[in-house]
Motif scaffolding. Structure first.
Motif, PDB file in Angstrom:
ATOM      1  N   ALA A  65     -13.050-106.143  58.820  1.00  0.00           N
ATOM      2  CA  ALA A  65     -11.616-106.317  59.159  1.00  0.00           C
ATOM      3  C   ALA A  65     -11.797-106.554  61.024  1.00  0.00           C
ATOM      4  N   LEU A  66     -12.011-106.155  61.711  1.00  0.00           N
ATOM      5  CA  LEU A  66     -12.694-105.947  63.434  1.00  0.00           C
ATOM      6  C   LEU A  66     -13.091-107.297  63.662  1.00  0.00           C
ATOM      7  N   ALA A  67     -13.746-107.615  63.147  1.00  0.00           N
ATOM      8  CA  ALA A  67     -15.242-108.520  63.260  1.00  0.00           C
ATOM      9  C   ALA A  67     -14.040-109.754  63.455  1.00  0.00           C
ATOM     10  N   ALA A  68     -13.508-110.347  62.220  1.00  0.00           N
ATOM     11  CA  ALA A  68     -12.342-111.457  61.651  1.00  0.00           C
ATOM     12  C   ALA A  68     -12.255-111.598  63.229  1.00  0.00           C
ATOM     13  N   HIS A  69     -10.653-110.140  63.410  1.00  0.00           N
ATOM     14  CA  HIS A  69      -9.926-110.676  64.918  1.00  0.00           C
ATOM     15  C   HIS A  69     -11.240-110.767  65.922  1.00  0.00           C
ATOM     16  N   LEU A  70     -12.021-110.142  66.344  1.00  0.00           N
ATOM     17  CA  LEU A  70     -12.453-110.566  67.697  1.00  0.00           C
ATOM     18  C   LEU A  70     -13.058-111.365  67.450  1.00  0.00           C
ATOM     19  N   THR A  71     -13.624-112.622  66.359  1.00  0.00           N
ATOM     20  CA  THR A  71     -14.231-113.709  66.081  1.00  0.00           C
ATOM     21  C   THR A  71     -12.721-114.543  66.701  1.00  0.00           C
ATOM     22  N   HIS A  72     -11.796-114.656  65.900  1.00  0.00           N
ATOM     23  CA  HIS A  72     -10.463-115.463  66.267  1.00  0.00           C
ATOM     24  C   HIS A  72      -9.957-115.418  67.457  1.00  0.00           C
ATOM     25  N   ALA A  73     -10.560-114.290  68.336  1.00  0.00           N
ATOM     26  CA  ALA A  73      -9.799-114.282  69.194  1.00  0.00           C
ATOM     27  C   ALA A  73     -10.919-114.912  70.442  1.00  0.00           C
ATOM     28  N   ALA A  74     -12.282-114.645  69.952  1.00  0.00           N
ATOM     29  CA  ALA A  74     -13.101-115.357  70.488  1.00  0.00           C
ATOM     30  C   ALA A  74     -13.246-116.885  71.017  1.00  0.00           C
ATOM     31  N   ALA A  75     -13.163-117.797  69.666  1.00  0.00           N
ATOM     32  CA  ALA A  75     -12.707-118.941  69.637  1.00  0.00           C
ATOM     33  C   ALA A  75     -11.696-119.354  70.127  1.00  0.00           C
ATOM     34  N   GLU A  76     -10.686-119.156  69.687  1.00  0.00           N
ATOM     35  CA  GLU A  76      -9.318-119.239  70.548  1.00  0.00           C
ATOM     36  C   GLU A  76      -9.233-119.224  72.798  1.00  0.00           C
ATOM     37  N   ALA A  77      -9.954-118.056  73.114  1.00  0.00           N
ATOM     38  CA  ALA A  77     -10.038-118.383  73.803  1.00  0.00           C
ATOM     39  C   ALA A  77     -11.068-119.463  74.418  1.00  0.00           C
ATOM     40  N   SER A  78     -12.547-119.811  73.833  1.00  0.00           N
ATOM     41  CA  SER A  78     -13.398-120.338  74.221  1.00  0.00           C
ATOM     42  C   SER A  78     -12.448-122.044  74.085  1.00  0.00           C
ATOM     43  N   ASN A 102     -13.416-124.046  71.798  1.00  0.00           N
ATOM     44  CA  ASN A 102     -14.513-124.467  71.040  1.00  0.00           C
ATOM     45  C   ASN A 102     -14.888-124.315  69.341  1.00  0.00           C
ATOM     46  N   ARG A 103     -14.155-123.468  69.324  1.00  0.00           N
ATOM     47  CA  ARG A 103     -14.390-123.430  67.793  1.00  0.00           C
ATOM     48  C   ARG A 103     -15.372-122.762  66.955  1.00  0.00           C
ATOM     49  N   ASP A 104     -15.438-121.237  67.585  1.00  0.00           N
ATOM     50  CA  ASP A 104     -17.468-121.241  67.256  1.00  0.00           C
ATOM     51  C   ASP A 104     -16.899-120.492  66.721  1.00  0.00           C
ATOM     52  N   GLU A 105     -16.380-120.225  65.459  1.00  0.00           N
ATOM     53  CA  GLU A 105     -16.003-118.533  64.159  1.00  0.00           C
ATOM     54  C   GLU A 105     -17.310-118.956  63.250  1.00  0.00           C
ATOM     55  N   GLY A 106     -18.556-120.214  63.163  1.00  0.00           N
ATOM     56  CA  GLY A 106     -19.739-120.144  63.147  1.00  0.00           C
ATOM     57  C   GLY A 106     -20.210-119.198  63.826  1.00  0.00           C
ATOM     58  N   LEU A 107     -20.173-119.943  64.855  1.00  0.00           N
ATOM     59  CA  LEU A 107     -21.584-118.637  65.573  1.00  0.00           C
ATOM     60  C   LEU A 107     -21.010-117.097  65.610  1.00  0.00           C
ATOM     61  N   PHE A 108     -20.084-116.569  65.508  1.00  0.00           N
ATOM     62  CA  PHE A 108     -20.066-115.351  65.741  1.00  0.00           C
ATOM     63  C   PHE A 108     -20.122-114.944  64.083  1.00  0.00           C
ATOM     64  N   THR A 109     -20.259-116.039  63.160  1.00  0.00           N
ATOM     65  CA  THR A 109     -19.907-115.125  61.775  1.00  0.00           C
ATOM     66  C   THR A 109     -21.167-114.940  61.549  1.00  0.00           C
ATOM     67  N   GLY A 110     -22.286-116.154  62.079  1.00  0.00           N
ATOM     68  CA  GLY A 110     -23.683-116.361  62.055  1.00  0.00           C
ATOM     69  C   GLY A 110     -24.008-114.747  62.487  1.00  0.00           C
ATOM     70  N   ALA A 111     -23.968-114.790  63.574  1.00  0.00           N
ATOM     71  CA  ALA A 111     -24.391-113.128  64.341  1.00  0.00           C
ATOM     72  C   ALA A 111     -23.951-111.771  63.939  1.00  0.00           C
ATOM     73  N   TRP A 112     -22.767-112.181  63.118  1.00  0.00           N
ATOM     74  CA  TRP A 112     -22.307-111.131  62.447  1.00  0.00           C
ATOM     75  C   TRP A 112     -23.241-111.154  61.008  1.00  0.00           C
ATOM     76  N   THR A 113     -23.488-111.918  60.110  1.00  0.00           N
ATOM     77  CA  THR A 113     -23.900-112.356  59.275  1.00  0.00           C
ATOM     78  C   THR A 113     -25.511-111.807  59.599  1.00  0.00           C
ATOM     79  N   ALA A 114     -26.130-111.928  60.208  1.00  0.00           N
ATOM     80  CA  ALA A 114     -27.496-111.363  60.509  1.00  0.00           C
ATOM     81  C   ALA A 114     -27.678-110.291  60.460  1.00  0.00           C
ATOM     82  N   SER A 115     -26.695-109.643  61.449  1.00  0.00           N
ATOM     83  CA  SER A 115     -27.038-108.529  61.693  1.00  0.00           C
ATOM     84  C   SER A 115     -26.803-107.631  60.656  1.00  0.00           C
ATOM     85  N   GLU A 116     -25.460-107.825  59.472  1.00  0.00           N
ATOM     86  CA  GLU A 116     -25.472-107.550  58.553  1.00  0.00           C
ATOM     87  C   GLU A 116     -26.614-107.460  57.248  1.00  0.00           C
TER      88      GLU A 116
END
Length: 432
Positions: free
Chosen positions: A338-351, A353-367
């Motif tokens: 839940a927290l990762a989804a919010h942080l990802t959305h906030a970062a994509a909005e701030a940049s 650049n719609r980088d949700e996939g980049l953040f999610t890729g980093a998250w799934t790699a860590s998983e």
């Protein structure tokens, strides 16, 4: 955008695939390599670990790829379709391939599992990116995340609880594993196809003029809260991966039961996990995600220490502990995602650049890294306590060592994560 309930359920069914894939190799692949094929435990641990190490580079690439994809099907759905088809076929091959016995099986198992892990990323990274980009409304993101996690827990139950029972029901051995893989692959393919059909094509429209990739990577690398959350989650999943990977050895060698007992133990744990998910969702809103995640990690670690008190041959004592561990395990799933989804959305909005996939890729790699470290640590630990692959009777020292590995190792990783959790104040703001 607010998804209708039929479309939301159809999307969430894709989590059957993510739940099964993240669980079956963790629970059964190490045991399959050592006890069915006869591979040394340290080598079997490498089979599980190496593809997940590759995911550290591959998953962010898939995320960037899907971020910048524009097609008639949208930017996520082509990956859902390709990944779903490949995962089902390669999962079947992983357990049904006619491997040679012993060390000679290593390159074959490692290659198939490497291909499976890569194909899984094609599906999982875009699939998990959807909640972060589905809406600007935090409540809708939480709603989609909760449904995905709920169905994912059912997939995990299929992988950890039902898969071992299917192996036993089909007669065990190589034939039992192959038949299990056929049934589970069919279930996963239906769920993944459902996700492809029900994910909106308009979700997450790419930025019209994407910023240079180095700027997107800089946003990811400088997000301190996301980094701390990711590091804590890796440690937590490593601890839970140890529990899953060593459970078959504890059930067979310490409790003295058949392999279907693995499904009973992990099934009980995951049923409690599914049932307690709403409780942890409430706790996150009431006390903050940071506090909820920390409480869950502490309680999980404390629960595994109880195995030191369970005498050899006592299945009942073990089942009680697995049931108790299921309660905080839900917190380890709901809170970080839940927290990762919010942080990802906030970062994509701030940049912008719609980088949700980049953040999610980093998250799934860590998983994946956390899930792989668990079996890898178990494989090394089994070697150190003198476990011999394929032997029907192990030495008293090896049997005792299995209990110590199950009791101590998860606690070390889970409690270490308490030092890395994101500040609770920010967690509450993100979940507001």
């Amino acid at each position: 955008m607010r998804l209708s309930y039929p479309r939301l359920a159809g999307y969430a069914l894709g989590a059957f695939g993510t739940g099964v894939f993240s669980t079956v190799p963790t629970v059964l692949l190490l045991f399959f390599c050592t006890e069915i094929i006869g591979m040394p435990p340290a080598l079997a641990g490498m089979v599980v670990f190496l593809p997940k190490l590759w995911a550290l580079a591959w998953d962010p690439v898939v995320g960037i790829w899907s971020d910048r994809t524009g097609s008639r099907l949208g930017r996520r759905r082509p990956f859902l379709l390709a990944g779903g088809v490949l995962v089902s076929a390669l999962f079947l091959a992983l357990f049904a391939w006619p491997y040679p016995a012993g060390d000679a099986a290593f390159p074959w198992v490692a290659t198939i599992y490497f291909m499976l892990a890569s194909a899984y990323s094609l599906f999982a990274v875009p699939f998990i990116a959807v909640p972060a980009e589905i809406s600007s409304d935090p409540a809708e993101r939480e709603r989609v995340t909760a449904w995905r996690i709920g169905f994912g827990m059912i997939g995990t139950l299929i992988g950890a609880g039902i898969a071992p029972m299917l192996v036993h029901a089909f007669g065990g051995g190589r034939a039992g594993y192959a038949s299990m893989a056929l049934v589970v692959a069919a279930i996963c393919s239906v769920g993944m196809l459902s996700a492809f059909l029900c994910t909106p094509s308009t979700t997450g429209v790419p930025a019209s003029s994407p910023a240079p990739l180095r700027l997107s990577l800089r946003v990811l690398l400088t997000d301190r809260s996301f980094r701390r959350l990711t590091a804590a989650y890796i440690l937590q999943l490593t601890g839970m991966g140890v529990i899953s990977a060593i459970t078959p050895y504890w059930i067979v060698q310490v409790a003295g039961r058949e392999e279907d007992g693995v499904g009973t133990a992990l099934g009980l744990m995951l049923i409690i996990t599914v049932l307690s998910t709403p409780l942890w969702a409430w706790a996150i809103r009431r006390f903050g995600a940071g506090n909820a995640i920390a409480a869950a990690a502490f309680l999980c670690g404390a629960g595994t220490l109880g195995f030191l008190l369970v005498p050899a041959g006592s299945m009942a004592g073990g089942l009680l502990l697995y049931t108790l561990i299921g309660l905080p395990f839900a917190g380890i799933q709901v809170g970080p995602f839940a927290l990762a989804a919010h942080l990802t959305h906030a970062a994509a909005e701030a940049s912008g650049n719609r980088d949700e996939g980049l953040f999610t890729g980093a998250w799934t790699a860590s998983e994946k890294l956390g899930l792989a470290l668990g079996p890898g640590v178990v494989g090394l630990g089994l070697s150190l306590v003198g476990f011999h692959s394929g032997a029907s009777v192990q030495s008293p020292e090896a049997v005792k060592g299995i209990t110590w590995l199950l009791a101590i190792l998860p606690t070390l990783f889970l409690w270490a994560s308490l030092l890395l959790r994101p500040p609770n104040r920010q967690s509450k703001e993100a979940l507001a």
